[in-house]
Scaffold this motif. Sequence first.
Motif, PDB file in Angstrom:
ATOM      1  N   LEU A 170       0.845  -1.210   0.000  1.00 39.30           N
ATOM      2  CA  LEU A 170       0.000   0.000   0.000  1.00 39.30           C
ATOM      3  C   LEU A 170       0.873   1.250   0.000  1.00 39.30           C
ATOM      4  N   GLU A 171       0.500   2.190  -0.825  1.00 37.84           N
ATOM      5  CA  GLU A 171       1.242   3.442  -0.855  1.00 37.84           C
ATOM      6  C   GLU A 171       0.278   4.616  -0.972  1.00 37.84           C
ATOM      7  N   LEU A 172       0.395   5.560  -0.033  1.00 39.98           N
ATOM      8  CA  LEU A 172      -0.388   6.794  -0.123  1.00 39.98           C
ATOM      9  C   LEU A 172       0.577   7.911  -0.512  1.00 39.98           C
ATOM     10  N   ILE A 173       0.239   8.664  -1.542  1.00 40.95           N
ATOM     11  CA  ILE A 173       1.102   9.754  -1.978  1.00 40.95           C
ATOM     12  C   ILE A 173       0.328  11.064  -1.930  1.00 40.95           C
ATOM     13  N   ASP A 174       0.716  11.923  -1.011  1.00 37.42           N
ATOM     14  CA  ASP A 174       0.149  13.264  -0.895  1.00 37.42           C
ATOM     15  C   ASP A 174      -1.382  13.259  -0.967  1.00 37.42           C
ATOM     16  N   VAL A 175      -1.999  12.436  -0.138  1.00 34.90           N
ATOM     17  CA  VAL A 175      -3.460  12.312  -0.155  1.00 34.90           C
ATOM     18  C   VAL A 175      -4.090  13.479   0.612  1.00 34.90           C
ATOM     19  N   ARG A 176      -5.022  14.157  -0.053  1.00 40.77           N
ATOM     20  CA  ARG A 176      -5.695  15.303   0.559  1.00 40.77           C
ATOM     21  C   ARG A 176      -7.199  15.149   0.510  1.00 40.77           C
ATOM     22  N   LYS A 177      -7.844  15.612   1.566  1.00 41.15           N
ATOM     23  CA  LYS A 177      -9.312  15.570   1.594  1.00 41.15           C
ATOM     24  C   LYS A 177      -9.843  16.714   2.448  1.00 41.15           C
ATOM     25  N   THR A 178     -10.718  17.493   1.851  1.00 33.92           N
ATOM     26  CA  THR A 178     -11.418  18.537   2.602  1.00 33.92           C
ATOM     27  C   THR A 178     -12.904  18.205   2.569  1.00 33.92           C
ATOM     28  N   PHE A 179     -13.525  18.146   3.736  1.00 29.52           N
ATOM     29  CA  PHE A 179     -14.968  17.917   3.782  1.00 29.52           C
ATOM     30  C   PHE A 179     -15.713  19.237   3.650  1.00 29.52           C
ATOM     31  N   ASN A 180     -16.846  19.213   3.037  1.00 30.87           N
ATOM     32  CA  ASN A 180     -17.686  20.406   2.834  1.00 30.87           C
ATOM     33  C   ASN A 180     -16.891  21.605   2.335  1.00 30.87           C
ATOM     34  N   PRO A 181     -16.141  21.440   1.244  1.00 31.60           N
ATOM     35  CA  PRO A 181     -15.319  22.553   0.765  1.00 31.60           C
ATOM     36  C   PRO A 181     -16.193  23.738   0.354  1.00 31.60           C
ATOM     37  N   GLY A 182     -15.662  24.926   0.576  1.00 31.18           N
ATOM     38  CA  GLY A 182     -16.361  26.131   0.145  1.00 31.18           C
ATOM     39  C   GLY A 182     -17.522  26.533   1.036  1.00 31.18           C
ATOM     40  N   THR A 183     -17.688  25.874   2.168  1.00 29.17           N
ATOM     41  CA  THR A 183     -18.732  26.279   3.107  1.00 29.17           C
ATOM     42  C   THR A 183     -18.077  26.675   4.435  1.00 29.17           C
ATOM     43  N   GLY A 193     -12.203   3.921   0.185  1.00 21.51           N
ATOM     44  CA  GLY A 193     -12.988   4.520  -0.890  1.00 21.51           C
ATOM     45  C   GLY A 193     -14.391   4.929  -0.482  1.00 21.51           C
ATOM     46  N   ALA A 194     -14.564   5.333   0.769  1.00 20.05           N
ATOM     47  CA  ALA A 194     -15.879   5.753   1.242  1.00 20.05           C
ATOM     48  C   ALA A 194     -16.385   6.958   0.444  1.00 20.05           C
ATOM     49  N   TRP A 195     -15.453   7.788  -0.018  1.00 18.11           N
ATOM     50  CA  TRP A 195     -15.743   8.945  -0.868  1.00 18.11           C
ATOM     51  C   TRP A 195     -14.486   9.228  -1.678  1.00 18.11           C
ATOM     52  N   PRO A 196     -14.576  10.000  -2.763  1.00 16.25           N
ATOM     53  CA  PRO A 196     -13.367  10.278  -3.532  1.00 16.25           C
ATOM     54  C   PRO A 196     -12.454  11.253  -2.791  1.00 16.25           C
ATOM     55  N   ILE A 197     -11.141  11.056  -2.912  1.00 15.49           N
ATOM     56  CA  ILE A 197     -10.209  12.021  -2.313  1.00 15.49           C
ATOM     57  C   ILE A 197     -10.062  13.200  -3.266  1.00 15.49           C
ATOM     58  N   ASP A 198      -9.549  14.332  -2.727  1.00 14.98           N
ATOM     59  CA  ASP A 198      -9.422  15.527  -3.559  1.00 14.98           C
ATOM     60  C   ASP A 198      -8.221  15.428  -4.494  1.00 14.98           C
ATOM     61  N   SER A 199      -7.107  14.929  -3.952  1.00 16.22           N
ATOM     62  CA  SER A 199      -5.919  14.776  -4.784  1.00 16.22           C
ATOM     63  C   SER A 199      -4.993  13.768  -4.127  1.00 16.22           C
ATOM     64  N   GLY A 200      -4.017  13.333  -4.884  1.00 17.53           N
ATOM     65  CA  GLY A 200      -3.081  12.338  -4.377  1.00 17.53           C
ATOM     66  C   GLY A 200      -3.328  10.980  -5.006  1.00 17.53           C
TER      67      GLY A 200
END
Lengths: 312, 265
Positions: B2-15, B54-61
């Motif tokens: 398993l490899e995670l590379i710069d994984v980012r996630k923001t919930f409720n972006p823009g609010t 994979g509960a939801w899509p990540i923003d980037s990474g």
Amino acid sequence: MFINYLSSLPGAVAQGIIWGIMAIGVYITFKILDIADLTVDGSICTGASVCAVMLTSGQPVWLALIAAFIVGMLTGLMTGIFHTFMGIPAILAGILTQLMLWSINLKIMGTSQIALDVSKNNLLVTNRVAFLGRTVLILTIFAIALIALLYWFFGTEYGSSVRATGANLGMSRAQGINTNITKIFGLVLSNGIVALSGALLAQYQGSSNNNMGKGAIVIGLAAVIIGDALFGWLAKNNFALKLLAVVFGGIVYYIVYSTVIYIGLDADLLKLLSALLVALFLAVPYWKNKYFSSHADAAKRKKSGKEGKENA
Amino acid sequence: MLELIDVRKTFNPGTINAKRALCGVDLKLNEGDFVTIIGGNGAGKSTTLNAIAGAWPIDSGEIKIDGANVAHLPEYKRAKYLGRVFQDPMTGTAATMEIQENMAIAARRGAPRTLRWGISAKEKKQFREQLATLELGLEDRMTAKVGLLSGGQRQALTLLMATLKKPKILLLDEHTAALDPKTAAKVLELSDKLIAENHLTAMMVTHNMKDAIAHGNRLIMMHEGRIIFDVSGEEKQKLTVDALIEKFSQTSGEEFANDRTLLSK
Ligand SMILES: Nc1ncnc2c1ncn2[C@@H]1O[C@H](COP(=O)(O)OP(=O)(O)OP(=O)(O)O)[C@@H](O)[C@H]1O
Ligand SMILES: [Mg+2]
């Protein structure tokens, strides 16, 4: 008078089996998938319309039944797509399809009512007294065959994944089940069965008309609930017996219906009473959970456990 | 692995409720790694596991399993690689289905579901033997509905189910937190056993620092959506709870003692 009542009972049984078949469709969405699918108010009439049009244009009855089943499945597909791929809440998705079907059913029939006559059309079942014995027999075979098929299907790998989807959505996904597809599948199967019951109903009552589905969901739920309350304890965990209980629920519903009319109750009030009955029975599990069950205790315990952890 | 590379996630972006839950998580697991993950409430531990699942899509990474990026795969497709046990014992099993039916479903994780019968006689025998190893008496209740089991029993069953079909990675998210101490210890012991026997690669989130030190070969500490500490091997074995607390205040620049919800001893 009492003779009239007695002679109405075979008809009540026949009608009860037809609605019992319809209620099996409701059982699949409501009990197995945990979705209240209001498509059925429309799809029962779709089945009736397709069947009536085919019969009056001289098609054989078996073809009319298959066609009703297939078109019914398409109505379920519509609701399934609304619900899964378009993210519309299940209840609303069903209402949207139901409304669409109101127009579609009119277009299928080309009019708001088509009459069927056992002397002109080749019907499988009818409410004509002379044929009632045969009608009840055919409907019984129909119901048993359907239950056997569903018993088999829900025991298969795929059927199990449909059941799992209704039982625990998150778990199902974690186990690799495409829950969108299983939900759609359940809605498709359910509405196919409901449309089939509509096709039988049109033949039985000798007509298909655009308003015949009004409140169908409530009658279906009533059959499911009555069946479970009266015969559920006999069925234990056997799925086939549970479905059989649903059909008996439909029969009891129509026998009560006949009785209530015999006693002289205003038939206009029946939908009111049915809805109140269903509301009451739907409230029972909620009240049980809220005021009596060990689940409520467990929830309380869990909550205090969590607080304990945070204070540690 | 398993490899995670710069994984980012923001919930409720823009609010106004926007929450940056993962701010560039990098992690590489080796085959057979058993990683324990600690960190305060809201540090991003569960979010990390959910991102992998994979509960939801990540923003980037990128999220790579055996070299292939799975970040775009839906949850049910990633399930093929993952065994999961959650904090709430209710979430891992289907309450209205039988014990053996739950197991049969888990045994088909990642495989096509056909119109063959849902459970074979051979499987029933095999399940019975596997249940017996739990020593909870479940092997005699195979047709009982899972809803009748206690939280600990359900969690043990979920663990077993997660390993029936050997997963590439086993994800455990505070899977003993809802259990009483004795049951929790038992389930933890079982986790160790299953991971060792099946040579699994595993990630285990826990709030208990002692457990985090005692189990696994590697320890990760998270804070505000980042991994702030990553030890393995001998260095990890020598860790103490006090050293961990010290490490936390150093790297996060926050006073550990004031935050009593952070990590329980
Ligand atoms: N589905 C979600 N929607 C919105 N915000 C979320 C969601 N999941 C997590 N968050 C937020 O992301 C942050 C990280 O949460 P996460 O659940 O990963 O924390 P954690 O490290 O597991 O903490 P805990 O120890 O309390 O379980 C928190 O601020 C949380 O409120
Ligand atoms: Mg968490």
